[in-house]
Design an enzyme around this catalytic site. Sequence first.
Site, PDB file in Angstrom:
ATOM      1  CE1 TYR A 148     -12.054   2.225 -51.753  1.00  0.00           C
ATOM      2  CE2 TYR A 148     -12.650   4.435 -52.401  1.00  0.00           C
ATOM      3  CZ  TYR A 148     -12.105   3.562 -51.484  1.00  0.00           C
ATOM      4  OH  TYR A 148     -11.615   4.044 -50.288  1.00  0.00           O
ATOM      5  CE  LYS A 169       3.571   0.517 -49.394  1.00  0.00           C
ATOM      6  NZ  LYS A 169       4.393   1.140 -48.329  1.00  0.00           N
ATOM      7  CG  ASP A 174       4.534   3.998 -46.364  1.00  0.00           C
ATOM      8  OD1 ASP A 174       4.738   4.613 -47.430  1.00  0.00           O
ATOM      9  OD2 ASP A 174       5.157   2.972 -46.052  1.00  0.00           O
ATOM     10  CG  ASP A 197     -12.127   7.410 -49.344  1.00  0.00           C
ATOM     11  OD1 ASP A 197     -12.515   8.416 -48.724  1.00  0.00           O
ATOM     12  OD2 ASP A 197     -12.771   6.350 -49.374  1.00  0.00           O
ATOM     13  CG  ASP A 207     -11.989  11.184 -44.728  1.00  0.00           C
ATOM     14  OD1 ASP A 207     -12.423  12.110 -45.430  1.00  0.00           O
ATOM     15  OD2 ASP A 207     -12.634  10.157 -44.506  1.00  0.00           O
TER      16      ASP A 207
END
Length: 355
Positions: A141, A186, A219, A243, A247
């Site tokens: 970001y 990851k 994942d 982020d 959620d």
Amino acid sequence: MATNIVLLPGDGIGPEVTAVAKEVLVTVGRQYSLDLNLESHDIGGVAVDRHGVPLPDSTRRACEQADAVFLGAVGGPKWADVPVHNRPEQGLLGLRSALGVFANLRPVELHSELVDLSPLRPERLRGVDMVVVRELTGGIYFGAKKEGDDRAFDACEYTREEIERVTRVACHIAQERGGRLVSVDKANVLATSRLWRNTVSRVCRQEFPNVQLEHLLVDAAAMHLLSRPADFDVILTENMFGDILTDEASMLAGSLGLLPSASLAGLNGPGLYEPIHGSAPDIAGQNIANPVGAILSIAMMLRHSLAAPKPAAAIDQAVVSVLASGARTRDIAAPGEQGLDTDVFGAKVIEALSG
């Protein structure tokens, strides 16, 4: 000396939930003899309309000098055509940068009375009680960007120091809870994730040997949040993964309106507190927004920035008792039930505090 708290109502339903949060804060302040000085300032779209920028200098200065900051919400379609650098969300990013908050805490605890709200089967939700710690100021970001019709890129970058400091926050929280930390990355693909994994492992091994560390690829973590959510205690992850996963985790509780968050510059000191929901412009001004996330964010403020655990616990218990009594806002009401208005639900929480 008075404790200075800045309220940033913002946009959409932000002013409505902020009004309830303020009343709850004033109530516990009076009950526990807290000397509180509250002041409100503009941020986001309303600041663009009134001041021409999403984070006015007066707002930034007030927040930098405060002991804690509460934010309602920012953004909405009204400002969709505003230049990117001047959109409401830039006010929030600028505020995070100004305050130096780098660790975002999102607790996810299920109330047994609300277990039917979740899309998951009730038996999978028993015992769900976790905290997600998301790194807030680095990663993709904030990396270099280039836009184009044929080629674009967003660079993801982390430093060892950025990873170390958020890892220490997560480990301290794990020590206060069940002592288990899951770090999400990851590392099989990304160089930043390999630095992340190596750094988290070293900090835990050298500084927090009593914390049980597990690494999960993002994942796999996304799948396990749905298949075995009660197994998680503290989750640590970088900005973009956090982020997305927070959620996802919010849906375990069944409604975004139920969950609070804290953004900290460490374990103590000034912080930024806000419900995790957005500005919800489709219901703004109707007095039907769920204020629980905002109220619980006030409890987090008292606990982390004001060193006031007793009034924080009183707020938590008041919310639990009101929900246990069957009180519901529209988003969590049973089919066919109208649900309580925002201010009415807030009044019930204040009544529970006062009783």
